[in-house]
Design a protein around this motif. Structure first.
Motif, PDB file in Angstrom:
ATOM      1  N   ARG A 315      -1.143   3.021  -8.710  1.00  0.00           N
ATOM      2  CA  ARG A 315      -0.331   3.330  -9.891  1.00  0.00           C
ATOM      3  C   ARG A 315       1.028   2.635  -9.796  1.00  0.00           C
ATOM      4  N   GLN A 316       1.384   1.921 -10.857  1.00  0.00           N
ATOM      5  CA  GLN A 316       2.671   1.249 -10.899  1.00  0.00           C
ATOM      6  C   GLN A 316       3.713   2.087 -11.647  1.00  0.00           C
ATOM      7  N   VAL A 317       3.243   2.964 -12.541  1.00  0.00           N
ATOM      8  CA  VAL A 317       4.135   3.820 -13.320  1.00  0.00           C
ATOM      9  C   VAL A 317       3.698   5.263 -13.111  1.00  0.00           C
ATOM     10  N   PHE A 318       4.656   6.138 -12.806  1.00  0.00           N
ATOM     11  CA  PHE A 318       4.349   7.535 -12.525  1.00  0.00           C
ATOM     12  C   PHE A 318       4.753   8.419 -13.707  1.00  0.00           C
ATOM     13  N   PRO A 319       4.075   9.556 -13.840  1.00  0.00           N
ATOM     14  CA  PRO A 319       4.400  10.470 -14.952  1.00  0.00           C
ATOM     15  C   PRO A 319       5.875  10.905 -14.900  1.00  0.00           C
ATOM     16  N   VAL A 326       7.857  12.134  -9.103  1.00  0.00           N
ATOM     17  CA  VAL A 326       6.902  11.573  -8.144  1.00  0.00           C
ATOM     18  C   VAL A 326       7.376  10.180  -7.730  1.00  0.00           C
ATOM     19  N   GLN A 327       7.300   9.900  -6.422  1.00  0.00           N
ATOM     20  CA  GLN A 327       7.604   8.566  -5.899  1.00  0.00           C
ATOM     21  C   GLN A 327       6.493   8.172  -4.927  1.00  0.00           C
ATOM     22  N   ALA A 328       6.179   6.877  -4.868  1.00  0.00           N
ATOM     23  CA  ALA A 328       5.140   6.404  -3.934  1.00  0.00           C
ATOM     24  C   ALA A 328       5.300   4.909  -3.726  1.00  0.00           C
ATOM     25  N   CYS A 329       4.920   4.449  -2.542  1.00  0.00           N
ATOM     26  CA  CYS A 329       4.894   3.007  -2.260  1.00  0.00           C
ATOM     27  C   CYS A 329       3.954   2.755  -1.084  1.00  0.00           C
ATOM     28  N   ALA A 333      -0.171  -3.909   6.296  1.00  0.00           N
ATOM     29  CA  ALA A 333       0.210  -4.680   7.476  1.00  0.00           C
ATOM     30  C   ALA A 333      -0.250  -6.125   7.340  1.00  0.00           C
ATOM     31  N   ARG A 334      -1.319  -6.335   6.587  1.00  0.00           N
ATOM     32  CA  ARG A 334      -1.827  -7.691   6.317  1.00  0.00           C
ATOM     33  C   ARG A 334      -1.766  -7.907   4.808  1.00  0.00           C
ATOM     34  N   GLY A 335      -2.437  -8.939   4.343  1.00  0.00           N
ATOM     35  CA  GLY A 335      -2.415  -9.206   2.903  1.00  0.00           C
ATOM     36  C   GLY A 335      -2.956  -8.049   2.106  1.00  0.00           C
ATOM     37  N   VAL A 336      -4.041  -7.461   2.600  1.00  0.00           N
ATOM     38  CA  VAL A 336      -4.616  -6.270   1.985  1.00  0.00           C
ATOM     39  C   VAL A 336      -4.843  -5.253   3.094  1.00  0.00           C
ATOM     40  N   GLY A 337      -5.019  -3.990   2.703  1.00  0.00           N
ATOM     41  CA  GLY A 337      -5.195  -2.956   3.710  1.00  0.00           C
ATOM     42  C   GLY A 337      -6.022  -1.796   3.208  1.00  0.00           C
ATOM     43  N   GLY A 338      -6.122  -0.769   4.050  1.00  0.00           N
ATOM     44  CA  GLY A 338      -6.963   0.377   3.726  1.00  0.00           C
ATOM     45  C   GLY A 338      -6.210   1.600   3.249  1.00  0.00           C
ATOM     46  N   ASP A 339      -4.872   1.533   3.189  1.00  0.00           N
ATOM     47  CA  ASP A 339      -4.101   2.670   2.682  1.00  0.00           C
ATOM     48  C   ASP A 339      -4.122   2.698   1.152  1.00  0.00           C
ATOM     49  N   PHE A 340      -4.043   3.889   0.597  1.00  0.00           N
ATOM     50  CA  PHE A 340      -3.985   3.997  -0.863  1.00  0.00           C
ATOM     51  C   PHE A 340      -3.357   5.326  -1.248  1.00  0.00           C
ATOM     52  N   PHE A 341      -2.915   5.399  -2.467  1.00  0.00           N
ATOM     53  CA  PHE A 341      -2.430   6.674  -3.017  1.00  0.00           C
ATOM     54  C   PHE A 341      -2.860   6.745  -4.478  1.00  0.00           C
ATOM     55  N   GLU A 342      -2.875   7.962  -5.002  1.00  0.00           N
ATOM     56  CA  GLU A 342      -3.231   8.160  -6.397  1.00  0.00           C
ATOM     57  C   GLU A 342      -2.336   9.261  -6.986  1.00  0.00           C
ATOM     58  N   VAL A 343      -1.863   9.008  -8.193  1.00  0.00           N
ATOM     59  CA  VAL A 343      -1.105   9.997  -8.967  1.00  0.00           C
ATOM     60  C   VAL A 343      -1.774  10.082 -10.332  1.00  0.00           C
ATOM     61  N   PHE A 344      -2.348  11.242 -10.630  1.00  0.00           N
ATOM     62  CA  PHE A 344      -3.141  11.375 -11.857  1.00  0.00           C
ATOM     63  C   PHE A 344      -2.659  12.600 -12.641  1.00  0.00           C
ATOM     64  N   ALA A 345      -2.147  12.380 -13.837  1.00  0.00           N
ATOM     65  CA  ALA A 345      -1.709  13.471 -14.719  1.00  0.00           C
ATOM     66  C   ALA A 345      -2.881  13.864 -15.612  1.00  0.00           C
TER      67      ALA A 345
END
Length: 551
Positions: A315-319, A326-329, A333-345
């Motif tokens: 998510r680039q824009v949060f409710p 809500v804040q998130a980033c 560690a490399r170009g892509v990775g396995g971490d993720f987050f989700e914010v769903f209204a």
């Protein structure tokens, strides 16, 4: 007939008595090319004009400069020359001086026996031939090694494949004194369509008559064998040499020399072939390096596209709300990775939060991350989403087979916050404990009442069935709910010990709480993460953080 064609050795006779000089000339003129000098100074002038003599016969007693002194002046300039001294006296000191300084081969007294003199001269000429042959062989060996080292040094200085092609034809052509040269790159058994690389000794356009033999190039391409062609009418000598490494033909080198006096010798051709073998090795390495670089650049370009796609998944824009923020980033560690987050209204008013970490790094982890987000969004987008622990069960059911097969798992927290009641319900699948504290109280000097939410189950993908209970917590105004990945708590940071010395330690949750206690109000996730990353020595793992602040 063959003897008449043999090139005569050169003989210099030096004597201040004309009769002796004429006698020596008549004695040896049939077998040698004889030069006469009536004094040492005249003899030195003859040597300056004509160069090395095979033999020098000199009288000892001469005006201005005796024979020993004269012969000593020729030693450094012409070390291979055989020297014979004539004298009417048998002075022991002269004999010793002649041997030591003039390097005299034989010492003959006057009057000499003609047959004895012929025998000495014949022996001296044979000695000169053997000595000259060995000297030439040694010089050729030294020249070969020097030339080979010089050529390979220049060639290996070029790192890129195209530059090395140019260096090979220019360096070999120049060092072997070719009139012109051309190098034809070969790829997959065919001449490269991009063309050839040329060399010209005169730094001008290559003559049309030179290097125009396409049939020769095609023949070497088919046979992978060296070929030498001599055209006597045009005084042209052409050598075609394949540059091959482990039976892989990399290029064909054509060298031309237009000269009637100095054609290439067999040793020169052998040197070309030896240098060509080593050039082929260097060229093979350069081509491998170029291909590796091209593949690396292609992979980097593809990885950048994947990074952008993965970033867009988050998510680039949060409710926006007056009651919570809500804040998130996420920083892979490399170009892509396995971490993720989700914010769903959700349309019913609930705010769903999730943060996960796929084991491993890079592209495999990123693919599982994308799958997990897809399943998660599907679960949350239905009209009545299930409880967080049921969402986790469904996620495990969808992904466990692939995760188990690839020896991967996902640690994750899924939480549902209801603004109307300020209740937060969460399920934890083996992830770091979420943290709740009153940031407003901390900013006002209080302890903030930190609470680690410790109810959790096993990670997703460990077992075919996932089962754990939900837990809940009530949030008050000023409270912050914080989720982090282990890239934050396991970051290696630099700090000062009790003695003021720098030490590198793992941040851990206790160190993170210390940072949180010194955070200014209002709470800024970006500022916090900058502090963590600023103290870190190196990022070894994906770093993801998400916060919900009740206003």
């Amino acid at each position: 007939m063959s003897r008449g064609k043999r090139k005569k050795l050169r003989l210099l006779v030096v004597d201040d008595e004309t009769d002796n000089l004429d006698l020596l000339f008549r004695t040896f003129r049939r077998d040698f090319q004889v030069y006469k000098a009536e004094s040492a100074s005249e003899a030195l002038s003859l040597l300056d004009e004509n160069g090395e003599m095979a033999l020098i016969i000199s009288d000892q007693r001469m005006p201005e400069m005796n024979g020993t002194e004269f012969l000593s002046k020729t030693v450094d300039r012409f070390p291979d020359t055989i020297r014979i001294l004539l004298t009417g006296y048998t002075d022991v000191e002269d004999l010793v001086d002649a041997i030591n300084t003039g390097q005299v081969f034989k010492y003959i007294t006057k009057p000499w026996n003609p047959e004895e003199l012929r025998g000495v001269v014949q022996q001296a000429s044979e000695t000169y031939k053997v000595l000259k042959q060995r000297t030439n062989e040694l010089n050729r060996t030294l020249r070969r090694e020097s030339l080979q080292n010089g050529i390979m040094s220049v060639i290996r200085e070029s790192l890129d494949y195209e530059g090395m092609l140019v260096k090979i034809v220019e360096t070999i052509g120049s060092c072997l004194e070719a009139t012109a040269g051309k190098l034809y790159p070969v790829e997959n058994g065919r001449l490269r369509s991009a063309g050839s690389f040329s060399y010209s000794a005169n730094e001008s356009d290559i003559p049309e008559a030179v290097l125009g033999d396409e049939a020769l190039v095609q023949s070497v391409l088919e046979t992978a064998q060296s070929q030498v062609i001599t055209e006597e009418d045009s005084n042209l000598m052409r050598v075609a040499i394949p540059l091959a490494y482990q039976k892989d033909l990399l290029a064909i080198l054509i060298l031309d020399r237009v000269s009637s006096d100095a054609p290439w010798l067999t040793a020169d051709i052998e040197l070309m072939q030896l240098v060509a073998e080593q050039s082929a090795l260097a060229l093979s390495q350069a081509r491998l390096y170029q291909r590796t670089q091209e593949q690396a650049e292609k992979m980097l370009a593809e990885l950048e596209v994947a990074r952008q796609i993965q970033s867009n998944l988050l998510r680039q824009v949060f409710p926006e709300s007056d009651s919570e923020r809500v804040q998130a980033c996420c920083y892979p560690a490399r170009g892509v990775g396995g971490d993720f987050f989700e914010v769903f209204a959700h349309s019913q008013g609930d705010l769903w939060l999730a943060l996960g970490d796929v084991s491993g790094k890079g592209v495999p982890a990123a693919l599982f991350m994308a799958s997990a987000m897809s399943v998660l969004r599907r679960e949350l987008s239905i009209d009545n989403p299930p409880e967080p622990n049921i969402v986790m069960q469904n996620l495990n059911r969808s992904m466990s087979d692939d995760l188990i097969e690839n020896n991967c798992f996902i640690t994750m927290v899924v939480a549902r916050y209801t603004p109307a009641t300020r209740e937060l319900v969460y399920a934890n699948a083996g992830h770091i404990y979420p943290l709740v504290w009153s940031h407003q109280a901390v900013a006002n000097g209080g302890d903030g009442n930190p609470r680690f939410l410790k109810t959790r189950g096993i990670p997703v993908g460990i077992l075919p069935q996932w089962s754990a209970k939900c837990d809940s917590v009530s949030l008050d105004s000023g409270d912050v709910f914080l989720l982090t990945s282990d890239g934050i708590t396991e970051a290696m940071v630099t700090s000062l010990d009790s003695e003021g010395q720098e030490q590198t330690i793992m941040l851990q949750q206790e160190g993170l709480w210390t940072l949180l206690q010194s955070e200014a109000y209002p709470f800024s996730l970006t500022r916090l993460l900058d502090r963590v990353r600023g103290d870190s020595t190196e990022q070894d793992d994906d770093q993801t953080i998400l916060s919900l602040e009740v206003l």
